[in-house]
Design an enzyme around this catalytic site. Structure first.
Site, mmCIF file in Angstrom:
data_model
loop_
_atom_site.group_PDB
_atom_site.id
_atom_site.type_symbol
_atom_site.label_atom_id
_atom_site.label_comp_id
_atom_site.label_asym_id
_atom_site.label_seq_id
_atom_site.Cartn_x
_atom_site.Cartn_y
_atom_site.Cartn_z
ATOM 1 N N GLN A 73 0.847 -1.199 0.000
ATOM 2 C CA GLN A 73 0.000 0.000 0.000
ATOM 3 C C GLN A 73 0.880 1.246 0.000
ATOM 4 O O GLN A 73 1.085 1.873 1.030
ATOM 5 C CB GLN A 73 -0.887 -0.034 1.251
ATOM 6 C CG GLN A 73 -1.832 1.118 1.381
ATOM 7 C CD GLN A 73 -3.071 0.946 0.566
ATOM 8 O OE1 GLN A 73 -3.710 -0.087 0.623
ATOM 9 N NE2 GLN A 73 -3.432 1.950 -0.200
ATOM 10 N N PHE A 74 1.418 1.615 -1.158
ATOM 11 C CA PHE A 74 2.334 2.749 -1.213
ATOM 12 C C PHE A 74 1.671 4.050 -0.794
ATOM 13 O O PHE A 74 2.339 4.996 -0.386
ATOM 14 C CB PHE A 74 2.984 2.879 -2.597
ATOM 15 C CG PHE A 74 2.152 3.623 -3.598
ATOM 16 C CD1 PHE A 74 2.325 4.992 -3.781
ATOM 17 C CD2 PHE A 74 1.197 2.967 -4.357
ATOM 18 C CE1 PHE A 74 1.559 5.691 -4.704
ATOM 19 C CE2 PHE A 74 0.440 3.649 -5.282
ATOM 20 C CZ PHE A 74 0.613 5.018 -5.454
ATOM 21 N N THR A 75 0.348 4.125 -0.842
ATOM 22 C CA THR A 75 -0.323 5.374 -0.490
ATOM 23 C C THR A 75 -0.228 5.686 1.001
ATOM 24 O O THR A 75 -0.568 6.802 1.410
ATOM 25 C CB THR A 75 -1.802 5.372 -0.939
ATOM 26 O OG1 THR A 75 -2.484 4.290 -0.305
ATOM 27 C CG2 THR A 75 -1.909 5.265 -2.450
#
Length: 147
Positions: free
Chosen positions: A78-80
């Site tokens: 989940q890079f966000t």
């Protein structure tokens, strides 16, 4: 590294309608590698997540770990989680690790969590995933490897 942990009754991750991973009671762990992270951060967080006492004991207090209840973890990249929202209305993600490093650390985190005694299911790094879950509690906890 940064993780967002949710205590779940069940969770699953799919890509294009095909289920890649699913767990019953346990954890959904959203994982983001940040610039400057390495294997040490992944290992530290995996150990902490495995021991985190957020499941109810016989008195109803959060006093048991995912290992204590025989649960599993669904680990999803989940890079966000690296979002910088301090200015403007569009989040910036420049603090996230480069994709190659992010993928390697995501996989290392999942492997280390398994070494810690937690069965692990995963999503697919970089894919457009759909995550379905039933948050139990709800219980949601944010953790950074530096704290």
């Amino acid at each position: 590294m940064r993780v967002l942990i949710q205590r779940v009754s069940e969770a699953r991750v799919s890509v294009g309608g095909a289920v890649l991973g699913e767990v019953g009671p346990g954890l959904l762990v959203l994982v983001c590698a940040m610039q400057g992270d390495g294997e040490a951060q992944a290992e530290k967080l995996a150990a902490k997540v495995a021991k985190l006492r957020i499941f109810k004991d016989d008195e109803g207090r959060m006093n048991r770990s995912v290992r204590d209840i025989g649960g599993a973890a669904l680990v999803v990249s989940q890079f966000t989680l690296s979002a910088d929202t301090r200015s403007g209305n569009r989040p910036g993600f420049s603090a996230a690790a480069a994709p190659e490093l992010g993928e390697r650390l995501y996989e290392h985190f999942a492997a280390r969590l398994q070494v810690e005694g937690v069965p692990v299911a995963t999503g697919r790094f970089g894919a457009d995933m759909q995550v379905a879950l039933i948050n139990d509690g709800p219980v949601t906890i944010w953790m950074d490897s530096d704290g």
